[in-house]
Design an enzyme around this catalytic site. Structure first.
Site, PDB file in Angstrom:
ATOM      1  N   SER A   1      69.599 -42.024 -84.961  1.00 31.47           N
ATOM      2  CA  SER A   1      69.370 -40.755 -84.159  1.00 31.47           C
ATOM      3  C   SER A   1      69.465 -39.602 -84.969  1.00 31.47           C
ATOM      4  CB  SER A   1      69.928 -40.824 -82.971  1.00 31.47           C
ATOM      5  OG  SER A   1      69.450 -41.315 -81.895  1.00 31.47           O
TER       6      SER A   1
ATOM      7  N   LYS B   1      66.167 -37.448 -85.477  1.00 34.26           N
ATOM      8  CA  LYS B   1      65.670 -36.683 -84.574  1.00 34.26           C
ATOM      9  C   LYS B   1      65.747 -35.161 -84.917  1.00 34.26           C
ATOM     10  CE  LYS B   1      66.589 -40.424 -81.095  1.00 34.26           C
ATOM     11  NZ  LYS B   1      67.496 -40.833 -80.030  1.00 34.26           N
TER      12      LYS B   1
ATOM     13  N   TYR C   1      58.592 -43.936 -83.852  1.00 39.11           N
ATOM     14  CA  TYR C   1      59.935 -43.845 -83.385  1.00 39.11           C
ATOM     15  C   TYR C   1      60.984 -44.601 -84.038  1.00 39.11           C
ATOM     16  CZ  TYR C   1      64.258 -43.396 -80.379  1.00 39.11           C
ATOM     17  OH  TYR C   1      65.403 -43.486 -80.006  1.00 39.11           O
TER      18      TYR C   1
ATOM     19  N   TYR D   1      75.518 -37.541 -77.946  1.00 38.24           N
ATOM     20  CA  TYR D   1      75.311 -38.344 -76.427  1.00 38.24           C
ATOM     21  C   TYR D   1      76.137 -37.628 -75.290  1.00 38.24           C
ATOM     22  CZ  TYR D   1      74.011 -41.304 -80.315  1.00 38.24           C
ATOM     23  OH  TYR D   1      73.480 -41.806 -81.380  1.00 38.24           O
TER      24      TYR D   1
ATOM     25  N   VAL E   1      73.561 -44.418 -83.902  1.00 42.58           N
ATOM     26  CA  VAL E   1      74.396 -45.552 -83.680  1.00 42.58           C
ATOM     27  C   VAL E   1      74.472 -46.471 -84.982  1.00 42.58           C
ATOM     28  CG1 VAL E   1      73.713 -45.667 -81.177  1.00 42.58           C
ATOM     29  CG2 VAL E   1      72.379 -46.733 -83.008  1.00 42.58           C
TER      30      VAL E   1
HETATM   31  N1  GLU Z   1      67.067 -46.445 -82.428  1.00 46.13           N
HETATM   32  C1  GLU Z   1      68.191 -46.239 -81.637  1.00 46.13           C
HETATM   33  C2  GLU Z   1      67.338 -46.234 -80.081  1.00 46.13           C
HETATM   34  O1  GLU Z   1      66.601 -45.741 -79.915  1.00 46.13           O
HETATM   35  C3  GLU Z   1      68.586 -44.646 -81.845  1.00 46.13           C
HETATM   36  C4  GLU Z   1      69.856 -44.640 -80.939  1.00 46.13           C
HETATM   37  C5  GLU Z   1      70.824 -43.806 -81.509  1.00 46.13           C
HETATM   38  O2  GLU Z   1      71.175 -43.595 -82.799  1.00 46.13           O
HETATM   39  O3  GLU Z   1      71.322 -42.615 -80.682  1.00 46.13           O
HETATM   40  O4  GLU Z   1      68.215 -46.805 -79.309  1.00 46.13           O
END
Ligand code: GLU
Length: 304
Positions: A63, A66, A188, A240, A258
């Site tokens: 993530s 992002k 994604y 999060y 994650v």
């Molecule tokens: N590729 C992971 C998902 O979409 C990213 C999650 C993360 O790192 O927050 O679940």
């Protein structure tokens, strides 16, 4: 400030605490990583690199990517984008479907999965080959060709992508999705499956510590005010539903993934990346969070 000494002290203190968590296993390929790895890299605004532990080992940034994708569409879509995604902390798990339903398809922020899918959809509208453009952009931020997509992780995510697929369909049902769902999910999962070392990741965040200017790319990536806004979003939404606790304990804008990585910035001073795969129950790396907490405690300056 002797940054090398600082991160070494932090590194050894965290190692002594022998903290335990759990490697993310909902993406099976990520669970195969050696859980004991731990690295820290810090880059000051002159581009000096300080590192300790496994700071040169590439890992799945998940993530954290992002932030890069948001930066890529920030200028182009700006006001339009903020009618499709909000800028509020979610207070719910990053892959919550319920929240998207009762908020009528407008994700809380660009860093939860639903919001990131909207950003990736916007990227697909803007670029002919979005994955290549993302890689090119991050390489430019680092000043090196370092980004690789781990195809096993990507496939693993595609094979276990039920929740993200559900989120994409929800967004589409609320008319907040313009491109084919399969295409956007492919992009994604590709950007989540990118691998970088702590050193390269910290370099790629350097512009956010430096008023939007990247010394590695040699150009203004975002205006000063846009860079500030991304930092505000990271501070309030980057961890999060533990964002409040991270702001309270650490007090730096940052983003976790994650894969166990955290990238953060101390505006006007440095960018930093920390990585260790074992996560707490909120999905944040136990050692990385602790390292940043100790680091900011030891610093003579603070954001606040
Ligand atoms: N590729 C992971 C998902 O979409 C990213 C999650 C993360 O790192 O927050 O679940």
């Amino acid at each position: 400030m002797d940054y090398q000494q600082l991160i070494e002290e932090v590194y050894h203190q965290v190692q002594e605490e022998n903290l335990k968590g759990k490697v993310a296993d909902y993406i099976p390929e990520i669970a195969t990583v050696d859980p004991n790895q731990f690295g820290i890299a810090l880059i000051d605004l002159k581009g000096n690199v300080y590192g300790v532990g496994d700071h040169n080992v590439p890992f799945s940034i998940q993530s954290i990517s992002k932030v890069h994708t948001l930066t890529m569409v920030f200028n182009v879509f700006n006001s339009k984008l903020w009618s499709r995604v909000n800028v509020e902390p979610s207070g719910d798990p990053f892959n919550s479907i319920a929240q998207l339903e009762y908020e009528k398809g407008i994700p809380r922020n660009p860093f939860i999965n639903a919001g990131a899918l909207v950003i990736t959809d916007a990227l697909c509208s803007k670029f002919e080959s979005p994955v290549d453009q993302i890689i090119e952009f991050i390489n430019e931020l680092v000043g090196d060709t370092c980004v690789k997509i781990n195809t096993h992780v990507k496939k693993s995510e595609l094979n276990h992508g039920e929740r993200n697929t559900a989120l994409a369909y929800f967004l589409k049902s609320f008319k907040n999705f313009n491109n084919p769902i399969d295409q956007v999910l492919e992009v994604y999962f590709s950007h989540c499956a990118m691998e970088m070392s702590c050193v390269d990741l910290a370099k790629s965040f350097s512009y956010l510590a430096n008023n939007g200017y990247s010394i590695f790319a040699n150009r203004q990536i975002l205006s000063e005010s846009s860079a500030r806004r991304i930092n505000a979003l990271m501070l309030t939404c980057g961890f999060y539903d533990e964002a409040g606790e991270f702001a309270y304990k650490v007090g730096l804008p940052g983003k976790s993934g994650v894969g166990g990585g955290v990238a953060a910035v101390m505006p006007h001073k440095f960018s930093i990346a920390v990585w260790s795969p074992e996560l707490n129950e909120k999905g944040n790396s136990v050692k990385s969070i602790r390292a940043l907490e100790l680091l900011t405690d030891k610093l003579a300056f603070s954001l606040f």
